[in-house]
Every structure is written in C-alpha cells, then in structure tokens.
Motif scaffolding. Structure first.
Motif, PDB file in Angstrom:
ATOM      1  N   MET A   1       0.817  -1.190   0.000  1.00 16.31           N
ATOM      2  CA  MET A   1       0.000   0.000   0.000  1.00 16.31           C
ATOM      3  C   MET A   1       0.864   1.257   0.000  1.00 16.31           C
ATOM      4  O   MET A   1       0.551   2.200  -0.694  1.00 16.31           O
ATOM      5  CB  MET A   1      -0.907   0.034   1.222  1.00 16.31           C
ATOM      6  CG  MET A   1      -1.900  -1.107   1.346  1.00 16.31           C
ATOM      7  SD  MET A   1      -3.185  -1.126   0.126  1.00 16.31           S
ATOM      8  CE  MET A   1      -3.897   0.459   0.308  1.00 16.31           C
ATOM      9  N   LEU A   4       2.023   2.916  -3.388  1.00 16.06           N
ATOM     10  CA  LEU A   4       1.106   3.535  -4.350  1.00 16.06           C
ATOM     11  C   LEU A   4       1.345   5.041  -4.412  1.00 16.06           C
ATOM     12  O   LEU A   4       1.738   5.669  -3.418  1.00 16.06           O
ATOM     13  CB  LEU A   4      -0.345   3.259  -3.954  1.00 16.06           C
ATOM     14  CG  LEU A   4      -0.811   1.817  -4.024  1.00 16.06           C
ATOM     15  CD1 LEU A   4      -2.214   1.685  -3.426  1.00 16.06           C
ATOM     16  CD2 LEU A   4      -0.784   1.310  -5.449  1.00 16.06           C
ATOM     17  N   ASP A   5       1.097   5.634  -5.572  1.00 15.43           N
ATOM     18  CA  ASP A   5       1.258   7.083  -5.735  1.00 15.43           C
ATOM     19  C   ASP A   5       0.328   7.843  -4.803  1.00 15.43           C
ATOM     20  O   ASP A   5      -0.839   7.484  -4.646  1.00 15.43           O
ATOM     21  CB  ASP A   5       0.947   7.502  -7.174  1.00 15.43           C
ATOM     22  CG  ASP A   5       1.976   7.003  -8.164  1.00 15.43           C
ATOM     23  OD1 ASP A   5       3.138   6.783  -7.753  1.00 15.43           O
ATOM     24  OD2 ASP A   5       1.614   6.847  -9.340  1.00 15.43           O
ATOM     25  N   ILE A   7       0.274   8.140  -1.558  1.00 16.08           N
ATOM     26  CA  ILE A   7       0.078   7.630  -0.193  1.00 16.08           C
ATOM     27  C   ILE A   7       1.045   8.361   0.741  1.00 16.08           C
ATOM     28  O   ILE A   7       2.249   8.363   0.520  1.00 16.08           O
ATOM     29  CB  ILE A   7       0.321   6.115  -0.110  1.00 16.08           C
ATOM     30  CG1 ILE A   7      -0.631   5.352  -1.032  1.00 16.08           C
ATOM     31  CG2 ILE A   7       0.206   5.629   1.333  1.00 16.08           C
ATOM     32  CD1 ILE A   7      -2.073   5.364  -0.617  1.00 16.08           C
ATOM     33  N   ILE A  21      -7.050  -6.517  -0.542  1.00 13.03           N
ATOM     34  CA  ILE A  21      -6.667  -5.229   0.034  1.00 13.03           C
ATOM     35  C   ILE A  21      -6.731  -5.434   1.536  1.00 13.03           C
ATOM     36  O   ILE A  21      -7.743  -5.906   2.057  1.00 13.03           O
ATOM     37  CB  ILE A  21      -7.647  -4.101  -0.381  1.00 13.03           C
ATOM     38  CG1 ILE A  21      -7.593  -3.874  -1.899  1.00 13.03           C
ATOM     39  CG2 ILE A  21      -7.357  -2.827   0.365  1.00 13.03           C
ATOM     40  CD1 ILE A  21      -6.269  -3.369  -2.426  1.00 13.03           C
ATOM     41  N   THR A  29      -3.975  10.063   1.891  1.00 12.74           N
ATOM     42  CA  THR A  29      -3.470  10.289   0.538  1.00 12.74           C
ATOM     43  C   THR A  29      -3.437  11.775   0.226  1.00 12.74           C
ATOM     44  O   THR A  29      -4.056  12.587   0.917  1.00 12.74           O
ATOM     45  CB  THR A  29      -4.354   9.589  -0.512  1.00 12.74           C
ATOM     46  OG1 THR A  29      -5.652  10.176  -0.482  1.00 12.74           O
ATOM     47  CG2 THR A  29      -4.453   8.104  -0.284  1.00 12.74           C
ATOM     48  N   ILE A  32      -5.203  12.155  -4.671  1.00 11.50           N
ATOM     49  CA  ILE A  32      -5.662  10.925  -5.318  1.00 11.50           C
ATOM     50  C   ILE A  32      -6.614  10.183  -4.378  1.00 11.50           C
ATOM     51  O   ILE A  32      -6.482  10.281  -3.155  1.00 11.50           O
ATOM     52  CB  ILE A  32      -4.487  10.027  -5.733  1.00 11.50           C
ATOM     53  CG1 ILE A  32      -4.950   8.963  -6.717  1.00 11.50           C
ATOM     54  CG2 ILE A  32      -3.786   9.423  -4.538  1.00 11.50           C
ATOM     55  CD1 ILE A  32      -3.806   8.332  -7.497  1.00 11.50           C
ATOM     56  N   ILE A  33      -7.580   9.489  -4.954  1.00 11.36           N
ATOM     57  CA  ILE A  33      -8.501   8.652  -4.180  1.00 11.36           C
ATOM     58  C   ILE A  33      -8.418   7.240  -4.748  1.00 11.36           C
ATOM     59  O   ILE A  33      -8.471   7.050  -5.960  1.00 11.36           O
ATOM     60  CB  ILE A  33      -9.949   9.170  -4.276  1.00 11.36           C
ATOM     61  CG1 ILE A  33     -10.039  10.555  -3.655  1.00 11.36           C
ATOM     62  CG2 ILE A  33     -10.920   8.204  -3.609  1.00 11.36           C
ATOM     63  CD1 ILE A  33     -11.371  11.235  -3.864  1.00 11.36           C
ATOM     64  N   TYR A  34      -8.277   6.256  -3.873  1.00 11.82           N
ATOM     65  CA  TYR A  34      -8.255   4.848  -4.261  1.00 11.82           C
ATOM     66  C   TYR A  34      -9.525   4.175  -3.744  1.00 11.82           C
ATOM     67  O   TYR A  34      -9.556   3.695  -2.620  1.00 11.82           O
ATOM     68  CB  TYR A  34      -7.031   4.143  -3.671  1.00 11.82           C
ATOM     69  CG  TYR A  34      -5.729   4.553  -4.289  1.00 11.82           C
ATOM     70  CD1 TYR A  34      -5.348   4.043  -5.527  1.00 11.82           C
ATOM     71  CD2 TYR A  34      -4.865   5.429  -3.641  1.00 11.82           C
ATOM     72  CE1 TYR A  34      -4.144   4.403  -6.110  1.00 11.82           C
ATOM     73  CE2 TYR A  34      -3.661   5.796  -4.215  1.00 11.82           C
ATOM     74  CZ  TYR A  34      -3.308   5.280  -5.445  1.00 11.82           C
ATOM     75  OH  TYR A  34      -2.120   5.641  -6.022  1.00 11.82           O
ATOM     76  N   HIS A  36     -10.779   1.291  -4.275  1.00 10.74           N
ATOM     77  CA  HIS A  36     -10.627  -0.124  -3.941  1.00 10.74           C
ATOM     78  C   HIS A  36     -10.041  -0.337  -2.551  1.00 10.74           C
ATOM     79  O   HIS A  36     -10.115  -1.433  -2.010  1.00 10.74           O
ATOM     80  CB  HIS A  36      -9.773  -0.827  -4.999  1.00 10.74           C
ATOM     81  CG  HIS A  36      -8.344  -0.393  -5.017  1.00 10.74           C
ATOM     82  ND1 HIS A  36      -7.937   0.764  -5.630  1.00 10.74           N
ATOM     83  CD2 HIS A  36      -7.251  -0.958  -4.479  1.00 10.74           C
ATOM     84  CE1 HIS A  36      -6.623   0.880  -5.485  1.00 10.74           C
ATOM     85  NE2 HIS A  36      -6.183  -0.143  -4.787  1.00 10.74           N
ATOM     86  N   ILE A  37      -9.485   0.698  -1.937  1.00  7.13           N
ATOM     87  CA  ILE A  37      -8.927   0.561  -0.584  1.00  7.13           C
ATOM     88  C   ILE A  37     -10.041   0.395   0.448  1.00  7.13           C
ATOM     89  O   ILE A  37      -9.823  -0.146   1.523  1.00  7.13           O
ATOM     90  CB  ILE A  37      -8.006   1.753  -0.248  1.00  7.13           C
ATOM     91  CG1 ILE A  37      -6.759   1.697  -1.123  1.00  7.13           C
ATOM     92  CG2 ILE A  37      -7.623   1.759   1.212  1.00  7.13           C
ATOM     93  CD1 ILE A  37      -5.819   2.857  -0.937  1.00  7.13           C
TER      94      ILE A  37
END
Length: 52
Positions: A1, A4-5, A7, A21, A29, A32-34, A36-37
């Motif tokens: 984790m 990742l860009d 973070i 995950i 972060t 950016i928003i992930y 899938h986290i």
C-alpha cells in the motif's frame, strides 16, 4: 500500500488482517482517491470505549 502514488501514511488498526486489500487500516493520501482501498467489509469495525 505504501508504494502507491500519493500515499502519505498507512496505519494498521487492531482489526488488521490480510486480504486482496488489507482490512483494518487507515490511509492518508494526497491528490488521489483509491476507491478499492475501502475493501469489501465496509461497516466492519472496532469500537473505542473510555471508562472513567
């Protein structure tokens, strides 16, 4: 984790366990928003009680 860009910080909570995950973590972060986290067990959690 943490690779990742965007973070900044990853914190494992008491209910941390492995999965596609990891479940039981908080992720900070920047720019950016992930989605899938969030994981597949959203709503499963822990409770903190403060007894005096």
């Amino acid at each position: 984790m943490s690779n990742l860009d965007g973070i900044l910080r990853v914190v494992g909570l008491p209910d941390l366990h492995a999965g596609k995950i990891p479940v039981g973590l908080a992720v900070e972060t920047r720019n950016i928003i992930y989605p899938h986290i969030i994981g597949n067990d959203i709503g499963c959690g822990i409770t903190l009680f403060n007894f005096y």
